[in-house]
Design a protein around this motif. Structure first.
Motif, PDB file in Angstrom:
ATOM      1  N   GLN A  26      -3.765  -7.677  -0.881  1.00 38.96           N
ATOM      2  CA  GLN A  26      -4.456  -6.394  -0.947  1.00 38.96           C
ATOM      3  C   GLN A  26      -3.479  -5.302  -1.330  1.00 38.96           C
ATOM      4  O   GLN A  26      -2.271  -5.409  -1.068  1.00 38.96           O
ATOM      5  N   SER A  55      -3.176  -0.741  -2.311  1.00 40.88           N
ATOM      6  CA  SER A  55      -3.804   0.585  -2.389  1.00 40.88           C
ATOM      7  C   SER A  55      -2.785   1.608  -2.849  1.00 40.88           C
ATOM      8  O   SER A  55      -1.591   1.506  -2.536  1.00 40.88           O
ATOM      9  N   ARG A 103     -11.294   4.338  -6.021  1.00 39.30           N
ATOM     10  CA  ARG A 103     -11.769   5.111  -4.877  1.00 39.30           C
ATOM     11  C   ARG A 103     -11.162   6.507  -4.825  1.00 39.30           C
ATOM     12  O   ARG A 103     -11.469   7.281  -3.930  1.00 39.30           O
ATOM     13  N   ASP A 149      -7.186   1.756  -8.318  1.00 40.93           N
ATOM     14  CA  ASP A 149      -6.290   2.248  -7.273  1.00 40.93           C
ATOM     15  C   ASP A 149      -6.386   1.427  -5.989  1.00 40.93           C
ATOM     16  O   ASP A 149      -5.636   1.657  -5.041  1.00 40.93           O
ATOM     17  N   THR A 150      -7.312   0.478  -5.959  1.00 44.88           N
ATOM     18  CA  THR A 150      -7.476  -0.412  -4.811  1.00 44.88           C
ATOM     19  C   THR A 150      -7.621  -1.830  -5.341  1.00 44.88           C
ATOM     20  O   THR A 150      -8.394  -2.058  -6.278  1.00 44.88           O
ATOM     21  N   SER A 151      -6.875  -2.775  -4.779  1.00 39.15           N
ATOM     22  CA  SER A 151      -6.835  -4.123  -5.341  1.00 39.15           C
ATOM     23  C   SER A 151      -6.992  -5.192  -4.271  1.00 39.15           C
ATOM     24  O   SER A 151      -6.657  -4.976  -3.102  1.00 39.15           O
ATOM     25  N   ALA A 189       0.840  -1.194   0.000  1.00 38.96           N
ATOM     26  CA  ALA A 189       0.000   0.000   0.000  1.00 38.96           C
ATOM     27  C   ALA A 189       0.875   1.245   0.000  1.00 38.96           C
ATOM     28  O   ALA A 189       1.668   1.466   0.922  1.00 38.96           O
ATOM     29  N   ASN A 228      -2.821   4.859   0.763  1.00 42.08           N
ATOM     30  CA  ASN A 228      -2.690   4.487   2.176  1.00 42.08           C
ATOM     31  C   ASN A 228      -2.082   5.669   2.941  1.00 42.08           C
ATOM     32  O   ASN A 228      -0.880   5.735   3.175  1.00 42.08           O
TER      33      ASN A 228
END
Length: 330
Positions: free
Chosen positions: A218, A220, A189, A201-203, A143, A223
């Motif tokens: 995960q 991001s 997001r 942008d978020t996985s 992140a 963060n």
């Protein structure tokens, strides 16, 4: 030895300082498309500006689009080469470089610096030594505290190829297993430029290893607490966490718990600085001793195949077996 360095952006300038200070390096030759920058960095570290290939080894830190041809040039010249990831933007081109590297017999090291981080190395040792028991599950997180520049995103290849390819490589290295299938998703997001480039942008992803071990991932680009990179390995005897230190950008909601209390990591450069230094040192040792590459093109290709499977899964909304990618490109 005489070492050449191509590319003097952020990571290239850091490599210049590392190489100039390394006892194996007698002379450092640097080169960059920006001649002013090349002279400035050379003056700062005591290097010369010139032909980086007229050396005993070369380090490539140029833009991604140039990596493949520079590796091929090194192979043709018989010069050992260290190149930042990725080898190339596509499976096909990476495979072409692999074939050329194999034919030449030249040492090619691809920059996956997490292999040289003390925490990941300890996790690998502990798992291989049986201290964790039977591995049942793994969790990984990468992140970033802030997104890259908007103009970079359309050229990045997407979050799975650009960012999580490090997770895929270190997963293979720590566990000694191959990824069999991936079920990936993503969300937007933040800024619109991710969606406009077809990226997220978020996985999040679920991976299954070839022995049935389940892995969650995960990521991001937003963060805000700081740079957060972790790997948790849960076995039948012990659970081990890489990245669990005082600088972890995480706060406990439990009363009276102050850990972690350090200043959060600001970016990947600060978090992995010792690993980058160790990686360059390992490459130079391999050049000196004639040893094998500790992270070659074949490793980079394996990680890229997982990344391609993840991106295909995200786009299609279905689980993807990595063999699908391998069969297409064999």
């Amino acid at each position: 030895m005489r070492v050449g360095l191509l590319g003097l952006g952020r990571i290239g300038a850091f490599h210049a300082m590392t190489l100039a200070a390394h006892p194996e390096v007698d002379e450092l030759i640097v080169s960059d498309a920006d001649e002013v920058r090349a002279k400035e960095v050379a003056g700062r570290v005591g290097a010369l500006v010139g032909d980086a290939f007229q050396t005993d080894a070369v380090v490539v830190a140029t833009p991604t689009s140039t990596h493949a041809e520079l590796i091929l040039r090194a192979c043709e010249a018989g010069v050992p080469v260290f190149c930042e990831k990725p080898v190339a933007p596509t499976i096909e081109e990476t495979a072409r470089v692999l074939r050329a590297a194999d034919r030449s017999g030249v040492l090619v090291h691809i920059g996956f610096q997490r292999r040289f981080d003390a925490g990941y190395a300890e996790a690998r040792r502990a798992l291989a030594g049986g201290e964790l028991g039977d591995l049942h599950r793994v969790h990984m997180l990468t992140a970033d505290p802030r997104p890259p520049a908007a103009e970079y995103i359309p050229l990045s290849g997407g979050i799975y190829r650009d960012c999580h390819i490090h997770d895929f490589d270190i997963l293979r290295w720590v566990t000694g297993r191959e990824v069999e299938s991936v079920y990936a998703t993503g969300a937007n997001r933040g800024a619109a430029f991710f969606a406009e480039a077809g990226d997220v942008d978020t996985s999040a992803a679920l991976l299954t290893l070839d022995d049935g071990t389940l892995v969650t991932l995960q990521g991001s680009r937003y963060n805000g607490a700081g740079y957060d990179v972790r790997m948790e390995l849960a076995g039948t005897r012990r659970t081990l966490s890489v990245g669990l230190d005082e600088r972890l950008p995480l706060a406990s909601a439990e009363p009276g718990v102050a850990f972690p209390g350090g200043e959060p990591w600001p970016d990947f450069g600060a978090r992995f600085e010792p690993a980058y230094v160790a990686e360059i040192g390992a490459f130079l040792a391999s050049v000196r001793d004639g040893g094998p590459s500790l992270c070659g093109v074949r490793d980079a290709l394996a990680a890229l195949r997982v990344a391609e499977a993840a991106e295909l899964s995200r786009r299609d909304g279905r689980p993807v077996r990595v063999a699908e990618i391998a069969q297409v490109t064999a």
